[in-house]
Design a protein around this motif. Structure first.
Motif, PDB file in Angstrom:
ATOM      1  N   ALA A  18      10.728  19.667 -48.976  1.00 16.44           N
ATOM      2  CA  ALA A  18      10.957  20.078 -47.583  1.00 16.44           C
ATOM      3  C   ALA A  18       9.864  21.013 -47.070  1.00 16.44           C
ATOM      4  O   ALA A  18       9.540  20.989 -45.874  1.00 16.44           O
ATOM      5  CB  ALA A  18      12.321  20.750 -47.460  1.00 16.44           C
ATOM      6  N   ASN A  19       9.299  21.841 -47.933  1.00 20.89           N
ATOM      7  CA  ASN A  19       8.207  22.716 -47.485  1.00 20.89           C
ATOM      8  C   ASN A  19       7.051  21.921 -46.919  1.00 20.89           C
ATOM      9  O   ASN A  19       6.347  22.370 -46.009  1.00 20.89           O
ATOM     10  CB  ASN A  19       7.697  23.568 -48.650  1.00 20.89           C
ATOM     11  CG  ASN A  19       8.617  24.717 -49.002  1.00 20.89           C
ATOM     12  OD1 ASN A  19       9.349  25.215 -48.151  1.00 20.89           O
ATOM     13  ND2 ASN A  19       8.589  25.137 -50.255  1.00 20.89           N
ATOM     14  N   HIS A  20       6.871  20.735 -47.438  1.00 24.51           N
ATOM     15  CA  HIS A  20       5.728  19.905 -47.068  1.00 24.51           C
ATOM     16  C   HIS A  20       6.067  18.906 -45.971  1.00 24.51           C
ATOM     17  O   HIS A  20       5.241  18.649 -45.083  1.00 24.51           O
ATOM     18  CB  HIS A  20       5.230  19.158 -48.301  1.00 24.51           C
ATOM     19  CG  HIS A  20       4.101  18.216 -48.038  1.00 24.51           C
ATOM     20  ND1 HIS A  20       2.809  18.643 -47.835  1.00 24.51           N
ATOM     21  CD2 HIS A  20       4.073  16.875 -47.907  1.00 24.51           C
ATOM     22  CE1 HIS A  20       2.026  17.600 -47.604  1.00 24.51           C
ATOM     23  NE2 HIS A  20       2.772  16.512 -47.644  1.00 24.51           N
ATOM     24  N   ASN A  21       7.270  18.357 -45.999  1.00 21.22           N
ATOM     25  CA  ASN A  21       7.572  17.181 -45.171  1.00 21.22           C
ATOM     26  C   ASN A  21       8.227  17.466 -43.827  1.00 21.22           C
ATOM     27  O   ASN A  21       8.183  16.612 -42.940  1.00 21.22           O
ATOM     28  CB  ASN A  21       8.470  16.215 -45.953  1.00 21.22           C
ATOM     29  CG  ASN A  21       7.721  15.487 -47.052  1.00 21.22           C
ATOM     30  OD1 ASN A  21       6.633  14.969 -46.820  1.00 21.22           O
ATOM     31  ND2 ASN A  21       8.289  15.467 -48.256  1.00 21.22           N
ATOM     32  N   LEU A  22       8.850  18.604 -43.642  1.00 22.82           N
ATOM     33  CA  LEU A  22       9.540  18.857 -42.386  1.00 22.82           C
ATOM     34  C   LEU A  22       8.596  19.441 -41.345  1.00 22.82           C
ATOM     35  O   LEU A  22       7.758  20.283 -41.644  1.00 22.82           O
ATOM     36  CB  LEU A  22      10.721  19.808 -42.611  1.00 22.82           C
ATOM     37  CG  LEU A  22      11.905  19.204 -43.366  1.00 22.82           C
ATOM     38  CD1 LEU A  22      12.999  20.236 -43.543  1.00 22.82           C
ATOM     39  CD2 LEU A  22      12.444  17.974 -42.658  1.00 22.82           C
ATOM     40  N   VAL A  23       8.771  18.980 -40.114  1.00 17.14           N
ATOM     41  CA  VAL A  23       7.967  19.459 -38.981  1.00 17.14           C
ATOM     42  C   VAL A  23       8.892  20.191 -38.025  1.00 17.14           C
ATOM     43  O   VAL A  23       9.834  19.595 -37.482  1.00 17.14           O
ATOM     44  CB  VAL A  23       7.280  18.286 -38.261  1.00 17.14           C
ATOM     45  CG1 VAL A  23       6.533  18.785 -37.027  1.00 17.14           C
ATOM     46  CG2 VAL A  23       6.349  17.544 -39.204  1.00 17.14           C
ATOM     47  N   THR A  24       8.652  21.481 -37.821  1.00 12.88           N
ATOM     48  CA  THR A  24       9.463  22.257 -36.895  1.00 12.88           C
ATOM     49  C   THR A  24       9.082  21.918 -35.463  1.00 12.88           C
ATOM     50  O   THR A  24       7.898  21.951 -35.097  1.00 12.88           O
ATOM     51  CB  THR A  24       9.283  23.762 -37.144  1.00 12.88           C
ATOM     52  OG1 THR A  24       9.602  24.055 -38.511  1.00 12.88           O
ATOM     53  CG2 THR A  24      10.196  24.567 -36.237  1.00 12.88           C
ATOM     54  N   LEU A  25      10.075  21.584 -34.648  1.00  8.40           N
ATOM     55  CA  LEU A  25       9.831  21.163 -33.274  1.00  8.40           C
ATOM     56  C   LEU A  25       9.688  22.371 -32.346  1.00  8.40           C
ATOM     57  O   LEU A  25      10.275  23.430 -32.602  1.00  8.40           O
ATOM     58  CB  LEU A  25      10.963  20.262 -32.799  1.00  8.40           C
ATOM     59  CG  LEU A  25      11.080  18.910 -33.518  1.00  8.40           C
ATOM     60  CD1 LEU A  25      12.358  18.193 -33.109  1.00  8.40           C
ATOM     61  CD2 LEU A  25       9.863  18.042 -33.258  1.00  8.40           C
ATOM     62  N   PRO A  26       8.944  22.215 -31.252  1.00  5.00           N
ATOM     63  CA  PRO A  26       8.813  23.318 -30.297  1.00  5.00           C
ATOM     64  C   PRO A  26      10.142  23.633 -29.625  1.00  5.00           C
ATOM     65  O   PRO A  26      11.044  22.793 -29.567  1.00  5.00           O
ATOM     66  CB  PRO A  26       7.796  22.778 -29.274  1.00  5.00           C
ATOM     67  CG  PRO A  26       7.174  21.591 -29.899  1.00  5.00           C
ATOM     68  CD  PRO A  26       8.164  21.041 -30.856  1.00  5.00           C
ATOM     69  N   ASP A  27      10.249  24.830 -29.101  1.00  8.36           N
ATOM     70  CA  ASP A  27      11.445  25.216 -28.360  1.00  8.36           C
ATOM     71  C   ASP A  27      11.592  24.344 -27.110  1.00  8.36           C
ATOM     72  O   ASP A  27      10.607  23.971 -26.469  1.00  8.36           O
ATOM     73  CB  ASP A  27      11.365  26.683 -27.935  1.00  8.36           C
ATOM     74  CG  ASP A  27      11.418  27.633 -29.120  1.00  8.36           C
ATOM     75  OD1 ASP A  27      11.918  27.222 -30.186  1.00  8.36           O
ATOM     76  OD2 ASP A  27      10.952  28.786 -28.975  1.00  8.36           O
ATOM     77  N   GLY A  28      12.834  24.038 -26.787  1.00 11.81           N
ATOM     78  CA  GLY A  28      13.115  23.397 -25.508  1.00 11.81           C
ATOM     79  C   GLY A  28      13.028  21.894 -25.481  1.00 11.81           C
ATOM     80  O   GLY A  28      13.234  21.286 -24.421  1.00 11.81           O
ATOM     81  N   VAL A  29      12.724  21.244 -26.624  1.00 13.36           N
ATOM     82  CA  VAL A  29      12.671  19.779 -26.639  1.00 13.36           C
ATOM     83  C   VAL A  29      13.959  19.233 -27.237  1.00 13.36           C
ATOM     84  O   VAL A  29      14.617  19.896 -28.036  1.00 13.36           O
ATOM     85  CB  VAL A  29      11.451  19.256 -27.434  1.00 13.36           C
ATOM     86  CG1 VAL A  29      10.158  19.752 -26.820  1.00 13.36           C
ATOM     87  CG2 VAL A  29      11.536  19.654 -28.906  1.00 13.36           C
ATOM     88  N   SER A  30      14.318  18.025 -26.859  1.00 14.67           N
ATOM     89  CA  SER A  30      15.530  17.413 -27.389  1.00 14.67           C
ATOM     90  C   SER A  30      15.191  16.525 -28.580  1.00 14.67           C
ATOM     91  O   SER A  30      14.082  15.981 -28.682  1.00 14.67           O
ATOM     92  CB  SER A  30      16.228  16.580 -26.314  1.00 14.67           C
ATOM     93  OG  SER A  30      15.575  15.340 -26.126  1.00 14.67           O
ATOM     94  N   SER A  31      16.165  16.381 -29.477  1.00 14.19           N
ATOM     95  CA  SER A  31      15.969  15.490 -30.624  1.00 14.19           C
ATOM     96  C   SER A  31      15.738  14.061 -30.178  1.00 14.19           C
ATOM     97  O   SER A  31      14.920  13.337 -30.766  1.00 14.19           O
ATOM     98  CB  SER A  31      17.190  15.563 -31.550  1.00 14.19           C
ATOM     99  OG  SER A  31      17.264  16.807 -32.197  1.00 14.19           O
TER     100      SER A  31
END
Length: 354
Positions: free
Chosen positions: A133-146
């Motif tokens: 998970a440290n490598h593969n997850l991308v944190t999304l910007p604030d205010g965007v929808s899934s």
């Protein structure tokens, strides 16, 4: 939890109650809020791609364009926390091999294609587990929808990597996009944002109309012209500088190459079908005489997602513009069936799982 499970190739997925995933020390569990339904899922549903080792086993949960929130992390996970809003690239890397350590995790030596192999069950479910998970997850910007970000798991980011990183698309270049499915329409939108003059090619007027909405300056209905490459060259006033095969059949690959002029670049994004099984003949002499480049492009390293996010924040890119509809998990089989005859426009996204 509820999940859509592959029981028989080409038959409707069965909606079942299955065990929720357990977190591993290096992994994270994501509660899904959206997942795109991609043509790659269709290939897996059909039982294709055995020539690449990507024929999903029966019992697999498909789905590889997810976004949602982290609900549990393993003891070794430091880069994301519970509650983080994330996207998950389909080409999961191990984070430790030479490719991953040098910024090329999309071609990880131990790549785990999300939703296609048993160790990484897919996202047609209420929850999923992500290894490394440290490598593969991308944190999304604030205010965007899934829902708006679901295409970042595969089609949108794949098109971005192909045009922004692998090819040399410049301002005013003529860019031809052959095939206007989800990844092709994404390429049209991204190409326009990068300053190219985009020519969209497809057999369906509805998809060509959508391509114009997304920035194509010209379109070619391949069913209404005798010679697609010549039609592209006429519209470009000579030839395309860059051309993309966004579908993966022999005809679109060959047409893409033949649309190019001297020192043109062909970008192969579409993977082949049961007919080609990975082998397509190409106009070799033309490629030699014109010094045409053939460029393969796969996914995108998660470390470069910030480039997309910066363009989204400034209004140059809008991944949600390619989303065509939202559906429930129970509708996924209907959408896969419609892809058999290329009946979808844009990206259908599941946003109801319970």
């Amino acid at each position: 939890m509820r999940a859509a499970v592959l029981k028989e190739y080409g038959e409707p997925l069965e909606i079942e109650d299955v065990d929720a995933p357990e977190v591993t020390p290096d992994g994270a569990v994501i509660e899904l809020e959206a997942c795109g339904i991609c043509r790659s899922d269709w290939h897996g549903w059909q039982g294709e791609w055995e020539w690449m080792g990507l024929k999903p086993p029966l019992g697999q949960i498909l789905g590889h364009e997810p976004a949602g929130h982290v609900i549990e992390v393993g003891e070794n996970v430091t880069e994301v926390s519970e509650g983080d809003h994330v996207a998950v690239p389909f080409n999961l890397g191990d984070g430790t091999c030479h490719e991953c350590r040098t910024g090329h995790s999309n071609t990880c030596e131990n790549v785990m294609p999300l939703g296609f192999v048993e160790p990484v069950q897919g996202a047609f479910a209420e929850q999923m587990h992500v290894p490394a998970a440290n490598h593969n997850l991308v944190t999304l910007p604030d205010g965007v929808s899934s829902t708006d970000m679901a295409g970042l798991g595969c089609r949108f980011m794949t098109a971005f990597h192909g045009l922004a990183h692998r090819a040399d698309v410049g301002a005013g270049d003529w860019l031809a996009v052959h095939g206007c499915g989800g990844v092709g329409l994404s390429a049209v939108h991204i190409g326009e944002a990068l300053g190219a003059n985009v020519i969209a090619v497809d057999l369906t007027d509805e998809k060509l109309d959508k391509a114009r909405e997304l920035g194509a300056v010209e379109t070619v209905n391949a069913g209404e012209v005798d010679d697609v490459p010549e039609a592209v060259k006429d519209l470009a006033g000579g030839a395309a500088s860059v051309s993309v095969d966004a579908l993966g059949i022999a005809t679109t690959c060959q047409n893409s190459i033949l649309s190019l002029g001297n020192r043109g670049q062909h970008v192969q994004i579409g993977l082949t079908t049961q007919d080609e099984q990975g082998m397509v003949s190409v106009p070799t002499d033309a490629m030699v005489l014109q010094e045409i480049e053939f460029i393969g492009s796969l996914g995108m390293p998660p470390t470069r997602y910030d480039e997309i996010f910066r363009m989204v924040q400034t209004g140059k890119l809008n991944p949600s513009a390619v989303v065509s509809e939202t559906v429930a998990l129970d509708d996924v089989s209907d959408r896969l069936e419609s892809m058999t005859d290329f009946g979808t426009v844009g990206i259908p996204v599941i946003d109801e799982f319970a």
